[in-house]
Design a protein around this motif. Structure first.
Motif, PDB file in Angstrom:
ATOM      1  N   MET A  64       0.840  -1.191   0.000  1.00  0.00           N
ATOM      2  CA  MET A  64       0.000   0.000   0.000  1.00  0.00           C
ATOM      3  C   MET A  64       0.886   1.257   0.000  1.00  0.00           C
ATOM      4  SD  MET A  64      -3.020  -1.097  -0.198  1.00  0.00           S
ATOM      5  CE  MET A  64      -2.785  -2.662  -0.992  1.00  0.00           C
ATOM      6  N   PRO A  65       0.309   2.436  -0.267  1.00  0.00           N
ATOM      7  CA  PRO A  65       1.157   3.630  -0.436  1.00  0.00           C
ATOM      8  C   PRO A  65       1.924   4.077   0.800  1.00  0.00           C
ATOM      9  CG  PRO A  65      -1.185   4.163  -0.653  1.00  0.00           C
ATOM     10  CD  PRO A  65      -1.091   2.690  -0.618  1.00  0.00           C
ATOM     11  N   ASP A  66       1.551   3.579   1.982  1.00  0.00           N
ATOM     12  CA  ASP A  66       2.297   3.940   3.195  1.00  0.00           C
ATOM     13  C   ASP A  66       3.413   2.926   3.453  1.00  0.00           C
ATOM     14  OD1 ASP A  66       0.159   2.185   3.466  1.00  0.00           O
ATOM     15  OD2 ASP A  66      -0.208   2.640   5.562  1.00  0.00           O
ATOM     16  N   VAL A  67       3.796   2.190   2.425  1.00  0.00           N
ATOM     17  CA  VAL A  67       4.790   1.122   2.567  1.00  0.00           C
ATOM     18  C   VAL A  67       6.112   1.634   3.148  1.00  0.00           C
ATOM     19  CG1 VAL A  67       5.623   1.416   0.189  1.00  0.00           C
ATOM     20  CG2 VAL A  67       5.897  -0.796   1.335  1.00  0.00           C
ATOM     21  N   HIS A  68       6.662   0.886   4.089  1.00  0.00           N
ATOM     22  CA  HIS A  68       8.051   1.078   4.488  1.00  0.00           C
ATOM     23  C   HIS A  68       8.649  -0.243   4.945  1.00  0.00           C
ATOM     24  CE1 HIS A  68       6.958   1.896   8.826  1.00  0.00           C
ATOM     25  NE2 HIS A  68       5.828   2.157   8.221  1.00  0.00           N
ATOM     26  N   THR A  69       9.969  -0.258   5.093  1.00  0.00           N
ATOM     27  CA  THR A  69      10.666  -1.505   5.363  1.00  0.00           C
ATOM     28  C   THR A  69      10.225  -2.094   6.697  1.00  0.00           C
ATOM     29  OG1 THR A  69      12.545  -0.620   4.180  1.00  0.00           O
ATOM     30  CG2 THR A  69      12.947  -2.562   5.534  1.00  0.00           C
ATOM     31  N   GLY A  70       9.889  -3.380   6.670  1.00  0.00           N
ATOM     32  CA  GLY A  70       9.525  -4.071   7.898  1.00  0.00           C
ATOM     33  C   GLY A  70      10.449  -5.255   8.104  1.00  0.00           C
ATOM     34  N   TYR A  71      10.001  -6.237   8.878  1.00  0.00           N
ATOM     35  CA  TYR A  71      10.787  -7.452   9.067  1.00  0.00           C
ATOM     36  C   TYR A  71      10.155  -8.543   8.224  1.00  0.00           C
ATOM     37  CZ  TYR A  71      12.086  -4.511  12.862  1.00  0.00           C
ATOM     38  OH  TYR A  71      12.490  -3.434  13.577  1.00  0.00           O
ATOM     39  N   GLY A  72      10.886  -9.040   7.253  1.00  0.00           N
ATOM     40  CA  GLY A  72      10.337 -10.035   6.340  1.00  0.00           C
ATOM     41  C   GLY A  72       9.393  -9.373   5.354  1.00  0.00           C
ATOM     42  N   PHE A  73       8.140  -9.232   5.723  1.00  0.00           N
ATOM     43  CA  PHE A  73       7.168  -8.489   4.915  1.00  0.00           C
ATOM     44  C   PHE A  73       7.376  -7.000   5.186  1.00  0.00           C
ATOM     45  CE2 PHE A  73       3.686 -11.621   3.768  1.00  0.00           C
ATOM     46  CZ  PHE A  73       4.285 -12.753   4.302  1.00  0.00           C
TER      47      PHE A  73
END
Lengths: 481, 141
Positions: A64-73
């Protein structure tokens, strides 16, 4: 500039082709326009591609447009898996299981609370435990905690926190079936026993807001929203209980992935086949944590209502502080979707993504049958939050999902550096926003500049048609952990 | 030698810890983590707890050791300041036993910094660089 292999599909979407990385089973789709594309971290694109390599993934690996780096997903990730061939991954849900948002309406106008706002914020701050090391007002015995895990917000109502009529206006009725308390570790029970009815810290909050713009008058009427009206928004999750469930099951799933020969591009993608005992156990524990979170938001809402009633010396009828809706934005659920023209049951992972079901969906309460599901999108503490509705297009394109918030652009450390020498609380007060926080550095970390502009995030999902705007809410009083 | 430094990443935060041996690097990783939760200068060493943890890999041992300390803090409010690693072995499988000295966290008295939800495997690194052991670990905040 986008990496060479990526291509823009249309004004709001880019495609990560299935040859972007070896092993991808489907393509990736990231919902960003040309403005938000500039904030897209290269690591997020990798994460979207990594998820596309997991067995049984259906359609596309989405962000989604608020995407940022996470853990795994990545945070902002949506992925659905086939029940026969597919997997379940705790990394697709996140550590804060059923982190989510609820919104309360009221009969109050902004002008009714402005004169006493400072006192009201102080009362709410004192009534609702928040911050590092805070303990809740509720102490759960093991038996009571077990009942809570099975019944979610229903447990809270039975204990006197709120009304039975609230339950209708919570995703899944505030209680997801299939929780199995016996699968929960002793550690999770221990972490959960004093944290029910606590806000937590970080980006969690309780806000007094007002409606400053209505985009869809008819829908706003159904939701009970009007311009100038006071609303209350609560953003929190399953607290230490859910964090421990995730921690416990990442270990289980790492062993399971090797047992079932699932190649993992990243250990945080640890997963097991949907039909395996490991995956079923995780889902049963995750559901218990989801129920913990729904009970938590229910208790906090109850105290917030009481604080308003006592402070304004009014009656529940006059105050009209009723729940509009409550959504989860970190959860995995079995849902029916149409895939290649066929109705199929899938396990949909939403990690930092909100369910956005369309009008007529059988899971919606009667009151929202004709409007579609309310979608609640919190922004940063200085700008705005939004109310949207789910759409048919979301159902067709994103497994009925949309964005969940603003997404950070600045690290905590950068934000603290930028706030050095500034009094963030005073800057906020100059804008008419009263803030209270438990942590000394919380306000610096959480300042507006540390986040993407929520309006541009919401504009993308609105223009993409995967949800539609109903109202914009502005903060007036903020309680942070 | 620096004992640890903060790793700055968007959204969350990490610790890079150093040690002349692996035990010291593990100790400094935990002290670094505690320093994210509060200003540890204000912590007294009036109580001690003993923890034991094991895993199937060195990285797994690090994550489960830090997870145990997060659990002790989140469930019982125990915050550490000093750590002695009593046993550290890799065979037959990675195992450690440590004594942690500290006290119960008091929000009225101790500074409240970050609420750590979990220690993650995200970009976890345990490596000997020249003569120094280095550990990178990222926490979910």
């Amino acid at each position: 500039m986008l990496p060479e292999k990526l291509k823009r599909i249309d004004e709001t979407r880019i495609e990560v082709p299935d040859d972007y990385k070896p092993g991808m089973r489907v393509k990736g789709i990231i919902y960003v326009d040309e403005i938000l594309e500039k904030d897209l971290e290269p690591q997020c694109i990798d994460q979207v591609a990594n998820v596309a390599t997991l067995p049984g993934i259906v359609g596309a690996s989405m962000a989604m447009p608020d995407v940022h780096t996470g853990y795994g997903f990545s945070i902002g990730g949506v992925a659905a898996f086939d029940l026969k061939e597919g997997i379940v991954s705790p990394g697709g849900v996140g550590y804060d299981i059923n982190c989510g948002v609820r919104l309360l309406r009221s009969n109050l106008k902004k002008i009714d609370v402005v004169p006493g706002l400072k006192d009201l914020v102080s009362i709410l701050y004192n009534e609702i435990p928040s911050g590092v090391g805070s303990k809740g007002k509720i102490r759960l015995t093991p038996e009571n905690e077990e009942r809570l895990l099975l019944n979610g917000a229903r447990w809270a109502v039975d204990e006197g926190y709120g009304e039975a009529s609230d339950l209708d206006r919570i995703e899944s009725g505030g209680c997801i079936d299939g929780a199995e308390p016996e699968l929960i570790s002793k550690k999770a029970y221990e972490r959960g026993k004093a944290q029910q009815g606590t806000l937590g810290s970080g980006n969690h909050f309780l806000e007094i807001q007002y409606v400053d713009e209505i985009y869809d008058e008819k829908a706003a009427n159904v939701l009970g929203l009007f311009e100038g009206q006071v609303t209350v928004m609560i953003h929190t999750g399953s607290r230490g209980f859910g964090h421990q469930v995730c921690t416990d099951f990442l270990e289980v799933m790492a062993r399971a992935a090797s047992k079932y020969n699932i190649a993992l591009p990243d250990r945080e993608l640890a997963c097991a086949p949907y039909n395996s005992p490991e995956a079923q156990d995780y889902l049963a524990a995750m559901r218990a944590a989801a129920n913990y979170a729904w009970a938590n938001r229910q208790c906090i809402m109850h105290w917030a209502r009481e604080a308003f009633l006592n402070f304004l010396k009014t009656t529940p009828g006059e105050l009209g502080m009723n729940l509009i809706y409550d959504v989860a934005h970190n959860i995995a659920k079995v849902e029916e979707h149409i895939v290649d023209g066929k109705r199929k049951r899938l396990i949909v992972h939403r990690k930092g993504a909100t369910r956005a079901f369309p009008p007529g969906h059988p899971e919606l309460p009667e009151v929202y049958k004709n409007t579609g599901q309310p979608v609640l999108i919190p922004g940063d503490m200085g700008r705005a939050s939004f109310v949207l509705l789910g759409t048919e297009k979301a159902m067709a394109e994103t497994f009925g999902s949309t964005c969940h918030g603003a997404g950070r652009v600045m690290s905590r450390h950068q934000a603290i550096k930028k706030a050095k020498g500034r009094a963030i609380w005073r800057e906020m007060e100059d804008k008419g926003i009263i803030v209270r926080s438990a942590g000394r550095e919380t306000l610096a970390e959480e300042m507006s500049e540390a986040y993407k502009d929520i309006s541009s995030v919401v504009d993308v999902v609105h223009r993409a048609g995967i949800s539609k705007k109903v109202a914009r809410l502005r903060p007036m009083g903020v309680i942070k952990g | 030698m620096k004992t640890f430094e903060v790793i700055d990443i968007s959204g969350d935060v990490g610790i890079r810890a150093f040690g002349k041996n692996i035990e010291e690097a593990f100790t400094n990783a935990a002290i670094g983590m505690y320093s994210l939760i509060t200003n540890i200068e204000g912590i007294r060493e009036s109580r001690k707890i003993i923890i034991e943890t094991q895993s199937d890999s060195l990285e797994g041992l690090l994550v489960s050791y830090l997870s145990e300390l997060i659990f002790q803090f989140d469930a019982y409010g125990f915050i550490g300041k000093g750590i002695d690693i009593n046993i550290f072995r890799l065979e037959p499988s990675p195992f450690l036993k440590a004594t942690v000295r500290g006290e119960e966290f008091n929000p009225e008295k101790h500074e409240r910094k970050l609420l750590i939800k979990a220690a993650t495997y995200h970009k976890v690194r345990i490596e000997k660089v020249s003569d120094i052991w280095e550990i990178d670990v990222i926490f979910d905040i």
